[in-house]
Design a protein around this motif. Structure first.
Motif, PDB file in Angstrom:
ATOM      1  N   THR A  24       0.833  -1.196   0.000  1.00  0.00           N
ATOM      2  CA  THR A  24       0.000   0.000   0.000  1.00  0.00           C
ATOM      3  C   THR A  24       0.871   1.250   0.000  1.00  0.00           C
ATOM      4  OG1 THR A  24      -1.586  -1.235   1.337  1.00  0.00           O
ATOM      5  CG2 THR A  24      -1.930   1.141   1.131  1.00  0.00           C
ATOM      6  N   VAL A  25       0.559   2.175  -0.909  1.00  0.00           N
ATOM      7  CA  VAL A  25       1.278   3.446  -0.987  1.00  0.00           C
ATOM      8  C   VAL A  25       0.252   4.570  -0.925  1.00  0.00           C
ATOM      9  CG1 VAL A  25       2.892   4.870  -2.303  1.00  0.00           C
ATOM     10  CG2 VAL A  25       3.011   2.360  -2.473  1.00  0.00           C
ATOM     11  N   HIS A  26       0.469   5.520  -0.052  1.00  0.00           N
ATOM     12  CA  HIS A  26      -0.403   6.692   0.042  1.00  0.00           C
ATOM     13  C   HIS A  26       0.232   7.866  -0.698  1.00  0.00           C
ATOM     14  CE1 HIS A  26      -3.123   4.694   2.842  1.00  0.00           C
ATOM     15  NE2 HIS A  26      -2.039   4.229   3.458  1.00  0.00           N
ATOM     16  N   ASP A  27      -0.623   8.796  -1.168  1.00  0.00           N
ATOM     17  CA  ASP A  27      -0.140   9.946  -1.947  1.00  0.00           C
ATOM     18  C   ASP A  27       0.771   9.445  -3.063  1.00  0.00           C
ATOM     19  OD1 ASP A  27      -1.464  11.743  -0.195  1.00  0.00           O
ATOM     20  OD2 ASP A  27       0.197  11.558   1.219  1.00  0.00           O
ATOM     21  N   ALA A  28       0.186   8.642  -3.954  1.00  0.00           N
ATOM     22  CA  ALA A  28       0.967   7.878  -4.935  1.00  0.00           C
ATOM     23  C   ALA A  28       0.725   8.349  -6.361  1.00  0.00           C
ATOM     24  CB  ALA A  28       0.613   6.394  -4.813  1.00  0.00           C
ATOM     25  N   ALA A  29       1.517   7.786  -7.259  1.00  0.00           N
ATOM     26  CA  ALA A  29       1.370   8.024  -8.693  1.00  0.00           C
ATOM     27  C   ALA A  29       1.747   6.758  -9.444  1.00  0.00           C
ATOM     28  CB  ALA A  29       2.236   9.196  -9.144  1.00  0.00           C
ATOM     29  N   VAL A  30       1.232   6.619 -10.667  1.00  0.00           N
ATOM     30  CA  VAL A  30       1.556   5.493 -11.544  1.00  0.00           C
ATOM     31  C   VAL A  30       1.823   6.043 -12.937  1.00  0.00           C
ATOM     32  CG1 VAL A  30       0.715   3.372 -12.640  1.00  0.00           C
ATOM     33  CG2 VAL A  30       0.164   3.838 -10.237  1.00  0.00           C
ATOM     34  N   LEU A  31       2.894   5.593 -13.549  1.00  0.00           N
ATOM     35  CA  LEU A  31       3.223   5.968 -14.917  1.00  0.00           C
ATOM     36  C   LEU A  31       3.028   4.767 -15.832  1.00  0.00           C
ATOM     37  CD1 LEU A  31       4.371   7.967 -17.013  1.00  0.00           C
ATOM     38  CD2 LEU A  31       6.676   7.165 -16.375  1.00  0.00           C
ATOM     39  N   ILE A  32       2.236   4.948 -16.882  1.00  0.00           N
ATOM     40  CA  ILE A  32       1.973   3.904 -17.875  1.00  0.00           C
ATOM     41  C   ILE A  32       2.649   4.311 -19.180  1.00  0.00           C
ATOM     42  CG2 ILE A  32       0.196   2.743 -19.234  1.00  0.00           C
ATOM     43  CD1 ILE A  32      -1.783   3.393 -16.942  1.00  0.00           C
ATOM     44  N   GLU A  33       3.380   3.398 -19.773  1.00  0.00           N
ATOM     45  CA  GLU A  33       3.934   3.604 -21.112  1.00  0.00           C
ATOM     46  C   GLU A  33       3.524   2.433 -21.982  1.00  0.00           C
ATOM     47  OE1 GLU A  33       8.136   4.211 -20.744  1.00  0.00           O
ATOM     48  OE2 GLU A  33       7.910   6.278 -20.017  1.00  0.00           O
ATOM     49  N   HIS A  34       2.797   2.732 -23.035  1.00  0.00           N
ATOM     50  CA  HIS A  34       2.237   1.712 -23.919  1.00  0.00           C
ATOM     51  C   HIS A  34       1.339   0.779 -23.100  1.00  0.00           C
ATOM     52  CE1 HIS A  34       4.863   3.400 -26.924  1.00  0.00           C
ATOM     53  NE2 HIS A  34       5.922   3.138 -26.174  1.00  0.00           N
ATOM     54  N   ASP A  35       1.622  -0.517 -23.062  1.00  0.00           N
ATOM     55  CA  ASP A  35       0.737  -1.444 -22.357  1.00  0.00           C
ATOM     56  C   ASP A  35       1.308  -1.909 -21.021  1.00  0.00           C
ATOM     57  OD1 ASP A  35       2.803  -2.973 -23.344  1.00  0.00           O
ATOM     58  OD2 ASP A  35       1.537  -4.611 -24.070  1.00  0.00           O
ATOM     59  N   ARG A  36       2.338  -1.203 -20.523  1.00  0.00           N
ATOM     60  CA  ARG A  36       3.022  -1.658 -19.314  1.00  0.00           C
ATOM     61  C   ARG A  36       3.112  -0.552 -18.269  1.00  0.00           C
ATOM     62  NH1 ARG A  36       4.051  -7.356 -19.499  1.00  0.00           N
ATOM     63  NH2 ARG A  36       3.664  -7.825 -21.706  1.00  0.00           N
ATOM     64  N   ILE A  37       3.283  -0.994 -17.024  1.00  0.00           N
ATOM     65  CA  ILE A  37       3.585  -0.068 -15.942  1.00  0.00           C
ATOM     66  C   ILE A  37       5.053   0.319 -16.049  1.00  0.00           C
ATOM     67  CG2 ILE A  37       3.666   0.280 -13.453  1.00  0.00           C
ATOM     68  CD1 ILE A  37       0.839  -0.120 -14.441  1.00  0.00           C
ATOM     69  N   ALA A  38       5.323   1.601 -16.181  1.00  0.00           N
ATOM     70  CA  ALA A  38       6.708   2.064 -16.256  1.00  0.00           C
ATOM     71  C   ALA A  38       7.254   2.417 -14.882  1.00  0.00           C
ATOM     72  CB  ALA A  38       6.808   3.278 -17.171  1.00  0.00           C
ATOM     73  N   TRP A  39       6.356   2.826 -13.985  1.00  0.00           N
ATOM     74  CA  TRP A  39       6.794   3.196 -12.635  1.00  0.00           C
ATOM     75  C   TRP A  39       5.562   3.316 -11.748  1.00  0.00           C
ATOM     76  CZ3 TRP A  39       5.573   7.147  -9.339  1.00  0.00           C
ATOM     77  CH2 TRP A  39       6.387   7.290  -8.199  1.00  0.00           C
ATOM     78  N   ALA A  40       5.702   2.994 -10.451  1.00  0.00           N
ATOM     79  CA  ALA A  40       4.629   3.177  -9.477  1.00  0.00           C
ATOM     80  C   ALA A  40       5.263   3.421  -8.121  1.00  0.00           C
ATOM     81  CB  ALA A  40       3.719   1.958  -9.424  1.00  0.00           C
ATOM     82  N   GLY A  41       4.705   4.361  -7.354  1.00  0.00           N
ATOM     83  CA  GLY A  41       5.243   4.634  -6.030  1.00  0.00           C
ATOM     84  C   GLY A  41       4.724   5.932  -5.477  1.00  0.00           C
ATOM     85  N   ALA A  42       5.444   6.478  -4.503  1.00  0.00           N
ATOM     86  CA  ALA A  42       5.065   7.742  -3.890  1.00  0.00           C
ATOM     87  C   ALA A  42       5.155   8.865  -4.920  1.00  0.00           C
ATOM     88  CB  ALA A  42       5.971   8.041  -2.705  1.00  0.00           C
ATOM     89  N   ALA A  43       4.152   9.742  -4.925  1.00  0.00           N
ATOM     90  CA  ALA A  43       4.112  10.810  -5.921  1.00  0.00           C
ATOM     91  C   ALA A  43       5.350  11.697  -5.838  1.00  0.00           C
ATOM     92  CB  ALA A  43       2.846  11.638  -5.733  1.00  0.00           C
TER      93      ALA A  43
END
Length: 400
Positions: A24-43
């Motif tokens: 679980t991550v609070h105050d988070a962000a996710v980066l999507i590039e094409h069909d994959r997760i490129a990055w996920a974590g604290a904003a």
């Protein structure tokens, strides 16, 4: 084009850490590039995104992995509402009701079956299910079973040949002869369109010995095994599934201590189907007992016209929390990472770099609301392979 989801109040990655199994991550962000997760974590740690991208403001809402429904029967004809009504009036559920769907399915055209299949698949997607397994089993003859796996393969790679669902009427009192057909010509016709082999190991369906024949024949043809077992009473089918290295044994309503120990020591997932118990008034399995014993548990809808005509994973999560002893976090894990394990998939069910970009934005601040607000449509936006394919929030995206 990349997509950056920002201002996520609660991100459930299901990437375990020493402090939190659910990542679980609070105050988070996710980066999507094409069909994959490129990055996920604290904003605050989000990387710079070069060039143009779409920014989606989650406005403090929760994001979870897309649901992975590892047990469904979406290709069928007819309707069994009268059977449900009779059960609600006190009639006991029995496996033989499947035969009424078989007649309707055999009579349906490909276009009729395809239309319902796609409608149900879209219904699931709108409720956050991004991966679904689909079984045959309502044809029970060579031509119709082959039609069902072929149609299922149009919408998912996770196709299961379930010719051993029940013994059809024309083989009454000749179950072994029907199994001969299933492991012979029917398997030959269906194997090219399927990834999995399954059997309904249950009173009124197939014995342990017959189920073994079916699974072993499928394994010899390159299909991977899974099994229905212990739905209507105690069964040696659970230990058969473990012995044969099945990816999943499904239902598990009636489990002895030996069954639980065998599952806990194995790589076989136990897939629980709370919609079935809700619809049939069977007792709910004790998920708390299973999890505490170390069994890997998945949740699935078992969408079918007879015993569980729901396509809603949020509903199944709410029932699992309310009646099966699971915490909300455990239920979400079982409906995502657990389902992926039941399909032997490591590219879905978690939100981490390199995984498929299958995500759900909830119209709620936490995953707890899936159980806390049962029956409320909380799925705001669904991304499948990085594309926003469903939801009420897509108008809020900003292009940069």
């Amino acid at each position: 084009m990349a997509t950056l989801i920002t201002n996520i109040g609660e991100l459930t990655t299901n990437v375990a850490s020493p402090d939190d199994r659910f990542g679980t991550v609070h105050d988070a962000a996710v980066l999507i590039e094409h069909d994959r997760i490129a990055w996920a974590g604290a904003a605050s740690d989000a990387p710079a995104v070069p060039g143009g991208f779409v920014e989606v403001d989650a406005a403090g809402r929760a994001v979870i992995p897309g649901f992975v429904d590892s047990h469904s029967h979406l290709v069928f004809g007819g309707d069994r509402a009268a059977e449900f009504e009779a059960r609600m009036a006190g009639q006991k559920y029995a496996a033989g009701g499947i035969r009424s769907t078989v007649a309707a399915t055999r009579a349906a055209t490909d276009d009729e079956l395809r239309a319902r299949l796609r409608a149900l698949r879209d219904e699931m997607l709108a409720q956050g299910t991004t991966t679904v397994e689909i079984k045959s089993g309502y044809g029970l003859d060579i031509d119709t079973e082959a039609r069902l796996v072929r149609l299922a393969a149009e919408v998912t790679p996770e196709v299961t040949f379930l010719g051993a669902h029940v013994v059809p009427a024309e083989y009454a009192e000749r179950a072994d002869e029907y199994v001969d057909l299933v492991v012979g010509e029917m398997l030959d016709a269906c194997a090219p369109h399927a990834r999995w082999i399954d059997a309904f190991c249950e009173t009124g369906a197939f014995t342990v010995a017959q189920s073994r024949r079916v699974l072993e024949a499928g394994i010899a043809r390159g299909l991977m095994p899974r099994l229905h077992a212990a739905q209507l009473g105690p069964s040696e089918g659970v230990r058969l599934a473990v012995e044969l290295g099945a990816a999943s044994v499904d239902h598990g309503t009636y489990l002895g201590d030996d069954d639980v120990a065998a599952l806990a020591a194995s790589g076989t997932v136990l897939t629980l189907l709370p919609g079935v118990e809700f619809s049939t008034r069977q007792p709910y399995p004790d998920a708390r007992r299973l999890i505490d014993a170390g069994v890997t548990v998945a949740l699935a809808c078992d969408t079918n016209p007879g015993s569980s005509f729901t396509s809603s994973m949020p509903f199944c999560i709410a029932v699992a929390v309310r009646d099966m002893g699971m915490t909300p976090a455990e239920a979400v894990w079982a409906a995502t990472t657990g389902g992926a394990a039941a399909l032997r998939r490591d590219d879905i069910g978690t939100i981490a770099q390199g995984k498929r970009a299958d995500l759900v934005l909830l119209d709620a601040p936490t995953r707890v609301h899936l159980a806390y607000r049962p029956g409320v449509p909380l799925v705001r936006t669904v991304w499948k392979d990085g594309i926003a394919v469903e939801g009420r929030g897509r108008h809020g995206a900003l292009t940069r």
